[in-house]
Scaffold this motif. Structure first.
Motif, PDB file in Angstrom:
ATOM      1  N   ALA A 138       0.807  -1.222   0.000  1.00 49.31           N
ATOM      2  CA  ALA A 138       0.000   0.000   0.000  1.00 49.31           C
ATOM      3  C   ALA A 138       0.842   1.275   0.000  1.00 49.31           C
ATOM      4  N   LEU A 139       2.152   1.141   0.149  1.00 45.04           N
ATOM      5  CA  LEU A 139       3.010   2.318   0.147  1.00 45.04           C
ATOM      6  C   LEU A 139       3.071   2.944  -1.244  1.00 45.04           C
ATOM      7  N   PRO A 140       3.325   4.254  -1.335  1.00 43.83           N
ATOM      8  CA  PRO A 140       3.554   4.874  -2.647  1.00 43.83           C
ATOM      9  C   PRO A 140       4.713   4.173  -3.355  1.00 43.83           C
ATOM     10  N   GLU A 141       4.658   4.125  -4.658  1.00 39.40           N
ATOM     11  CA  GLU A 141       5.629   3.345  -5.428  1.00 39.40           C
ATOM     12  C   GLU A 141       7.070   3.726  -5.114  1.00 39.40           C
ATOM     13  N   LYS A 142       7.347   5.007  -4.970  1.00 42.50           N
ATOM     14  CA  LYS A 142       8.717   5.457  -4.712  1.00 42.50           C
ATOM     15  C   LYS A 142       9.224   4.920  -3.381  1.00 42.50           C
TER      16      LYS A 142
END
Length: 270
Positions: free
Chosen positions: A122-126
């Motif tokens: 669920a973390l942002p891709e970066k």
């Protein structure tokens, strides 16, 4: 007569209730004996049963006693290639994002690791790009010597069957000049409070999978770690430790070939 019937009925009710209470208490006692005699299997069953609701159950407690701040203060020292052992449901993930080149988060319980993996996904891709997930036992880490710049353990020693072995393994896989970051439950600096912890230790272990009365200072000294920072909080029951690994003695290497850490899609063995 009616009076005799009432007396017999009351006795029957009392015997039934007493039997029920005895069966419940006997079951609890047997569970406590199992936790004490077979900690690895019993504690793993506890973690499996609480994994899905673990964050909800301890989130408020941690907020009220400032545990989130202690986690934040500790994790800001993470640098380079980072290993987190006994990561549970991944309560440090958001604190490690953006602080390291790579972060390998591990736990030995499949259900805990599944919750953690969902958070990584669920973390942002970066932020997600630096994380990897693997199933690993802190007492038998399957990684080569000197693999990581920082090794983190928050409230994991209380859950190990052999916490001394876990500290030795953390030292082994940490590079010379690296750091061990520890936040742990343990015996209080107040004897009366340690007595309370001792009396409730078995019940707490069967509820949370955590032995909260361990001698953290004794374990750290026995592992030969070089203390850089050492503070205690909450009447001496929470230990905040930054230490250098002990590289002066030969330690056993990994018991298996290092796994290829799973990516955010799923943990190894999950």
């Amino acid at each position: 007569s009616m009076k005799i019937k009432w007396i017999l009925g009351g006795l029957a009710g009392y015997v039934g209730a007493a039997g029920f209470v005895y069966s419940i208490m006997h079951e609890k006692e047997e569970h406590q004996k199992e936790v004490a005699s077979s900690p690895r299997r019993a504690l793993n069953e506890v973690w499996t049963s609480i994994a899905a609701r673990y964050d909800d159950k301890i989130g408020t407690d941690e907020f009220m006693i400032g545990m989130g701040l202690l986690r934040r203060f500790l994790c800001r020292y993470a640098r380079g290639d980072v290993l987190e052992v006994s990561a549970g449901t991944g309560r440090n993930l958001h604190l490690l994002a953006g602080r390291a080149d790579t972060v390998l988060v591990t736990d030995r319980n499949t259900e805990m690791l599944a919750v953690l993996t969902g958070k990584v996904s669920a973390l942002p891709e970066k932020e997600r790009a630096v994380f990897r997930v693997a199933q690993a036992d802190a007492e038998h880490l399957p990684f080569p010597d000197n693999s990581f710049d920082t090794v983190i353990d928050t409230f994991g020693l209380c859950s190990c069957e052999n916490p001394a072995a876990a500290l030795d393994e953390m030292s082994r896989v940490c590079r010379p000049g690296g750091k061990l970051l520890l936040l742990e439950h343990g015996r209080s600096s107040y004897e009366w409070l340690t007595g309370v912890l001792d009396r409730g230790a078995c019940h707490h272990a069967q509820t949370w999978g955590c032995w909260w009365n361990r001698d953290i200072d004794g374990l750290v000294a026995g592992a030969g770690l070089g203390l850089l920072s050492h503070f205690t909080w909450h009447f001496g029951t929470t230990y905040y430790i930054i230490a250098k690994p002990n590289k002066s003695r030969a330690l056993p290497g990994p018991t298996a070939h290092a796994p290829s850490p799973a990516g955010p899609a799923g943990p190894e063995g999950a």
